[in-house]
Design a protein around this motif. Structure first.
Motif, PDB file in Angstrom:
ATOM      1  N   ILE A 229       0.855  -1.182   0.000  1.00 17.43           N
ATOM      2  CA  ILE A 229       0.000   0.000   0.000  1.00 17.43           C
ATOM      3  C   ILE A 229       0.895   1.237   0.000  1.00 17.43           C
ATOM      4  CG2 ILE A 229      -1.754   1.348   1.233  1.00 17.43           C
ATOM      5  CD1 ILE A 229      -2.694  -1.233   2.562  1.00 17.43           C
ATOM      6  N   TYR A 230       0.588   2.166  -0.893  1.00 19.26           N
ATOM      7  CA  TYR A 230       1.244   3.467  -0.875  1.00 19.26           C
ATOM      8  C   TYR A 230       0.203   4.507  -0.500  1.00 19.26           C
ATOM      9  CZ  TYR A 230       3.412   7.818  -2.584  1.00 19.26           C
ATOM     10  OH  TYR A 230       3.892   9.098  -2.690  1.00 19.26           O
ATOM     11  N   MET A 231       0.377   5.112   0.676  1.00 14.73           N
ATOM     12  CA  MET A 231      -0.531   6.153   1.155  1.00 14.73           C
ATOM     13  C   MET A 231       0.136   7.504   0.941  1.00 14.73           C
ATOM     14  SD  MET A 231      -1.989   4.504   4.719  1.00 14.73           S
ATOM     15  CE  MET A 231      -0.495   4.832   5.653  1.00 14.73           C
ATOM     16  N   GLN A 232      -0.462   8.348   0.092  1.00 16.24           N
ATOM     17  CA  GLN A 232       0.170   9.630  -0.212  1.00 16.24           C
ATOM     18  C   GLN A 232       0.013  10.665   0.893  1.00 16.24           C
ATOM     19  OE1 GLN A 232      -0.649  11.251  -4.092  1.00 16.24           O
ATOM     20  NE2 GLN A 232      -0.041   9.390  -5.151  1.00 16.24           N
ATOM     21  N   ALA A 233      -0.753  10.351   1.927  1.00 17.07           N
ATOM     22  CA  ALA A 233      -0.906  11.283   3.046  1.00 17.07           C
ATOM     23  C   ALA A 233      -1.306  10.512   4.301  1.00 17.07           C
ATOM     24  CB  ALA A 233      -1.959  12.350   2.723  1.00 17.07           C
ATOM     25  N   GLY A 234      -0.319  10.205   5.123  1.00 15.43           N
ATOM     26  CA  GLY A 234      -0.605   9.473   6.347  1.00 15.43           C
ATOM     27  C   GLY A 234      -1.517  10.223   7.292  1.00 15.43           C
ATOM     28  N   GLY A 235      -1.473  11.546   7.233  1.00 21.84           N
ATOM     29  CA  GLY A 235      -2.296  12.347   8.127  1.00 21.84           C
ATOM     30  C   GLY A 235      -3.778  12.084   7.991  1.00 21.84           C
TER      31      GLY A 235
END
Length: 353
Positions: A229-235
């Motif tokens: 998984i690539y999450m472009q915004a962990g926030g």
């Protein structure tokens, strides 16, 4: 989880407003000179916060009054455009009417802010754009990290962990934002070139955690063998992602064959804790502290009539010319893994301490 985060966000905004009240341009004690609020007052500088539903941006908000005080800046009470371009436009107009001499903003829709930038330029009010670079329009400086490098680092990390084959889901940020486009394009190009054996499921999310969670739910049902998984915004993506994986008994250590390798972007304390627990594997530390520090630095410099040229800076970054007379200070954003997650120099290990 999302309801709880919303309550926390409201509390952060309220606390932030209280913290900055003493820096408001209407406060004679903070206006410079003799403190009488007369002609020798420091020029008021405004900040529009882009949203309150992201742990990253809430961290950025906490740094603003700190660096305003350190830099002796007459900070107006910040506004918050709540990820709404119409609110950002209205806030910019209101801040202009209140006497702002420079405005720091972070447009989430980088294509729709051009008219407002033209208006501010006509009034000789310089703009510093944080984290995002407007598609059109003049700004004094863009304070940003190399977002293409975010996608590149995420690709290389996942590609190596998966041995160059398998399936990966990508939570893309809004493609109306230059950040979403840069990260997505770089990730796709890197995967195609270096790891052609990996299949990518691209999921546009508009930076919304609920959309990312729904996409993950669907893709896992269709492809239970997803391994990355690539999450472009962990926030905004971290909490709902972990919650869903936990519900499916997939939140397991990297040593477990069921483990899904996850790389994120932001560098918030919650991501660091997840790395320590083995729940996610890496994140790119987007410099919330330096965004606040140098956004205010350049806003003050603009008001003082200073200018800058492309080249290395004295704070380990590089200013580049992105065209149309716009300069961008690209701040460092390191990859954080279990090997360096406890590095005390990372802002995610400093905030709140």
């Amino acid at each position: 989880m999302l309801k709880r985060r919303a309550v926390v966000s409201v509390a952060v905004v309220a606390a932030f407003a209280a913290a900055t009240a003493g820096c408001n341009s209407s406060d004679p004690a903070s206006s410079g000179g003799s403190g009488t609020g007369t002609g020798d007052a420091k020029p008021p500088i405004a900040v529009d916060l882009p949203r309150a539903d992201s742990d990253f941006w809430n961290s950025y908000a906490k740094y603003i009054p700190q660096y305003a005080k350190e830099s002796d800046i007459n900070l107006m009470t910040p506004t918050n455009s709540q990820n709404d371009i119409a609110k950002l436009v209205a806030n910019a107009q209101a801040l202009t009417a209140q006497g702002a001499k420079a405005i720091v903003m972070a447009p989430q829709d980088t294509g729709a802010i051009a008219t407002t930038l033209t208006m501010l330029e006509s009034k000789k009010i310089p703009v510093v754009s944080v984290d995002t670079r407007p598609d059109k329009g003049k700004v004094f400086m863009v304070v940003r990290a190399d977002n293409r490098a975010y996608g590149q680092k995420a690709c290389e990390f996942l590609g190596e962990k998966l041995g160059g084959k398998g399936k990966v889901i990508e939570f893309q940020g809004s493609l109306s934002s230059v950040n979403g486009r840069d990260r997505s394009e770089a990730f796709a190009e890197c995967m195609k070139t270096k790891f052609p054996g990996i299949t990518i499921f691209e999921e546009p999310t508009e930076w919304e955690g609920a959309k990312a969670s729904a996409a993950l739910q669907t893709r896992l049902a269709q492809h239970p063998d997803i391994k990355g998984i690539y999450m472009q915004a962990g926030g905004v993506f971290l909490a709902p992602t972990l919650q869903l994986l936990k519900s499916k008994n997939l939140l397991v250590p990297p040593t477990d064959p069921k483990h899904i390798f996850i790389v994120s972007n932001d560098g918030i304390p919650q991501e660091f804790e997840a790395i320590r627990k083995g729940e996610i594997d890496a994140t790119v530390s987007q410099p919330a502290d330096l965004y606040a520090k140098y956004a205010l630095f350049y806003a003050k410099a603009a008001v003082e009539g200073k200018t800058f040229t492309p080249g290395p800076t004295d704070h380990d970054s590089t200013i580049i010319d992105v065209g149309n007379g716009v300069l961008e200070d690209q701040l460092p954003a390191p990859l954080v893994t279990k090997d360096n997650v406890d590095d005390a120099s990372l802002w995610g290990n400093q905030i709140g301490k």
